[in-house]
Design an enzyme around this catalytic site. Structure first.
Site, short mmCIF file in Angstrom:
data_model
loop_
_atom_site.label_atom_id
_atom_site.label_comp_id
_atom_site.label_asym_id
_atom_site.label_seq_id
_atom_site.Cartn_x
_atom_site.Cartn_y
_atom_site.Cartn_z
N ALA A 1 -9.91 11.31 23.93
CA ALA A 1 -11.01 11.48 24.86
C ALA A 1 -12.27 11.94 24.12
CB ALA A 1 -10.62 12.50 25.93
N GLN A 2 -12.10 12.85 23.15
CA GLN A 2 -13.29 13.36 22.47
C GLN A 2 -13.97 12.29 21.61
OE1 GLN A 2 -12.76 16.42 19.48
NE2 GLN A 2 -10.56 16.16 19.46
N GLY B 1 -16.57 0.19 32.54
CA GLY B 1 -15.64 1.32 32.37
C GLY B 1 -16.32 2.65 32.60
N ASP C 1 -11.22 3.87 23.43
CA ASP C 1 -9.91 3.32 23.09
C ASP C 1 -9.94 1.81 22.81
OD1 ASP C 1 -9.02 5.84 23.60
OD2 ASP C 1 -7.59 5.29 25.17
N GLY D 1 -14.68 5.61 32.28
CA GLY D 1 -13.81 6.65 31.71
C GLY D 1 -14.64 7.59 30.85
N PHE D 2 -13.99 8.20 29.88
CA PHE D 2 -14.68 9.19 29.06
C PHE D 2 -15.88 8.59 28.33
CE2 PHE D 2 -10.63 11.31 29.65
CZ PHE D 2 -11.03 12.62 29.84
N GLY D 3 -15.68 7.40 27.75
CA GLY D 3 -16.75 6.80 26.95
C GLY D 3 -17.86 6.24 27.81
N GLU E 1 4.44 16.74 26.35
CA GLU E 1 3.96 17.41 27.56
C GLU E 1 4.84 17.09 28.76
OE1 GLU E 1 -0.70 17.47 26.07
OE2 GLU E 1 -0.08 15.97 27.52
#
Ligand SMILES: Cc1cc2nc3c(=O)[nH]c(=O)nc-3n(C[C@H](O)[C@H](O)[C@H](O)COP(=O)(O)OP(=O)(O)OC[C@H]3O[C@@H](n4cnc5c(N)ncnc54)[C@H](O)[C@@H]3O)c2cc1C
Length: 449
Positions: free
Chosen positions: A356-357, A52, A341, A54-56, A212
């Site tokens: 995300a953080q 992955g 996640d 992604g963010f992590g 949003e």
């Protein structure tokens, strides 16, 4: 000589020191990896595989740059996606390339990190290998699972094609095309009932994504499209936000949820609280017994963990997350970690939210820890506050007991999101487009593809 992977579908031959000498075909790499051969970069130390980007996963790989370890990051996509701005691609405000950065480029300077474009299909925990869809096995000494999450259609997978959710670039483009196409069809539609359905958009889910989506869709219809059509008034479009719970933004303090509902209503959005979606059909949605004819239904209601848990023996968690200990080690596994996640991490008794953080902090923490031998130290999440945007000059921010709404929160939201984008080029592009849009209401990415 050993065969190595340089790029997906492109191979080079390397000597025993890992020096690239010439290009080669696809099959050999699988065999070489299976045999435990040397991956692309000169291999020293432990083999750490991260699934992955992604963010992590990306934060973890970046923190491992220059470490005495051979790191391989595997992702089925060649880009890191800034998901918090996907709704802007879905509503024609930004182009896909503005929020996606090639993983290979982001990690170009990390010479000990290889990037593999592949779908992971499983993990052999006893054999210590990651299984790729093309049949190859990727050996590891330490494994980090950072596969993220997927939208949860609550036991109705058949709703997914009817009510797409903004999760990938492809999803966002689908939503954008359907929204814009509906207005085009309405422009020359002689049947008033059909025209009304074409100009009705239902957004399911009153969390940040739903708020949003609803807010920005209303702005698209009321301002951006104004004056572009001859036979319809886009401002007459109905945008309906459906939330099963009693209020919007359930994870935020109640007054911020109330503020979001008030602002959305002022923007012309119909906010329906306590309304459960019972059925979604092609062109209609049934909410608490009421059938709403709507050409567009957008899903933003709840997530579940991406695949990963099944690879290492399953999970008891209803959301499909992998239980991890306080140092992100997968409970009951040796040298296997999970974060972001896909991980169920409890802090002070409560699971951390899918943000995300959280993923980024965990990735950074684990990456730093894996640079050294021995078990990682405990991780503790430190929030920098949560934010959600509703529309122009309207956002909410919460940090502990401190809350902010309106223009100040909106400015903060804008600055934080531009800052968090990867690469100066993207930050500059997004900032320029937002400034342009602020003054003109124009949206440059109104493409139907
Ligand atoms: C529309 C939207 C808006 C959001 N807004 C916010 C926000 O405002 N603020 C906030 O903090 N968070 C927000 N989030 C949540 C945030 O994006 C996630 O919490 C974050 O992305 C989680 O990071 P991750 O690294 O765990 O997973 P991801 O960032 O999802 O990365 C997972 C990666 O794993 C890869 N992968 C998955 N399975 C496989 C496989 N089998 N083989 C190979 N690769 C695989 C995927 O391709 C992906 O690149 C939002 C999410 C969405 C969808």
């Amino acid at each position: 000589m050993i065969m190595i992977q340089v790029m997906p579908g492109v191979r080079a031959i390397a000597d025993q020191n890992g020096t690239r000498v010439r290009q080669h075909g696809r099959r050999t790499i699988a065999r070489t990896i299976q045999q435990g051969g040397t991956p692309p970069s000169a291999c020293r130390g432990r083999r750490i595989v991260i699934v992955g980007g992604g963010f992590g996963g990306l934060a973890c790989a970046r923190a491992l740059a220059g470490a005495e370890a051979q790191v391989t990051l595997v992702d089925r996509r060649n880009h890191h996606l800034f998901q918090p701005l996907l709704y802007q691609v879905s509503t024609a405000a930004l182009s896909p390339a503005d929020i996606a950065a090639p993983i290979r480029r982001v990690l170009a300077r990390a010479r000990n990190v290889d990037v593999v474009l592949a779908d992971v299909t499983g993990v052999d925990t006893a054999g210590r290998t990651v299984k790729l869809a093309d049949g190859a096995d990727l050996p590891f000494d330490q494994l980090v699972l950072a596969t993220g999450s997927a939208y949860n259609y609550f036991a109705h997978p058949e709703w997914a094609p009817l009510a797409p959710a903004p999760k990938s670039i492809a999803d966002a483009r689908t939503i954008r095309a359907r929204l814009l196409r509906a207005f085009e069809e309405a422009e020359h539609c002689g049947d008033p009932g059909r025209r009304a359905a074409l100009m009705t958009i239902v957004v399911v889910g009153g969390g940040p994504t739903g708020v949003e989506m609803a807010g920005t869709t209303a702005e698209l219809a009321r301002y951006t499209l104004r004056g572009d059509f001859r036979h319809i008034d886009p401002a007459a479009a109905r945008v309906i936000l459906v939330e099963a719970g009693p209020r919007l933004l359930g994870a935020f303090p109640e007054k911020l949820g109330d503020y979001a509902a008030k602002r959305l209503r002022r923007m012309g959005v119909e906010v329906r609280l306590g309304g459960a979606v019972e059925r979604i059909e092609d062109g209609a949605v049934v909410v608490s017994g009421e059938r709403i004819e709507a050409a567009n239904v957008v899903w933003g209601a709840g997530i579940r963990a991406a695949e990963g848990a099944a690879w290492i023996g399953g999970t008891d968690d209803r959301g499909g997350r992998i239980a991890v200990d306080g140092n992100l080690a997968v409970t009951g596994q040796r040298d296997i970690y999970a974060l972001g996640d896909v991980a169920l991490f409890r802090q002070d008794g409560a699971p951390l939210p899918a943000l995300a953080q959280v993923a980024q902090q965990q990735g950074h923490h684990l990456g730093r820890a894996l640079r050294k031998a021995g078990p990682p130290p405990p991780y503790r999440y430190r929030t920098r506050g949560d934010t959600a945007v509703i529309g122009r000059h309207a956002a909410v921010y919460v940090y502990g007991r401190f809350t902010l709404t309106g223009r100040a929160a909106w400015l903060l939201w804008s600055i934080v999101h531009v800052y968090l984008l990867i690469g100066f080029e993207r930050r500059a592009s997004v900032m320029a487009q937002w400034i342009w849009r602020y003054f003109t209401f124009e949206r440059g990415a109104r493409l139907i593809d």
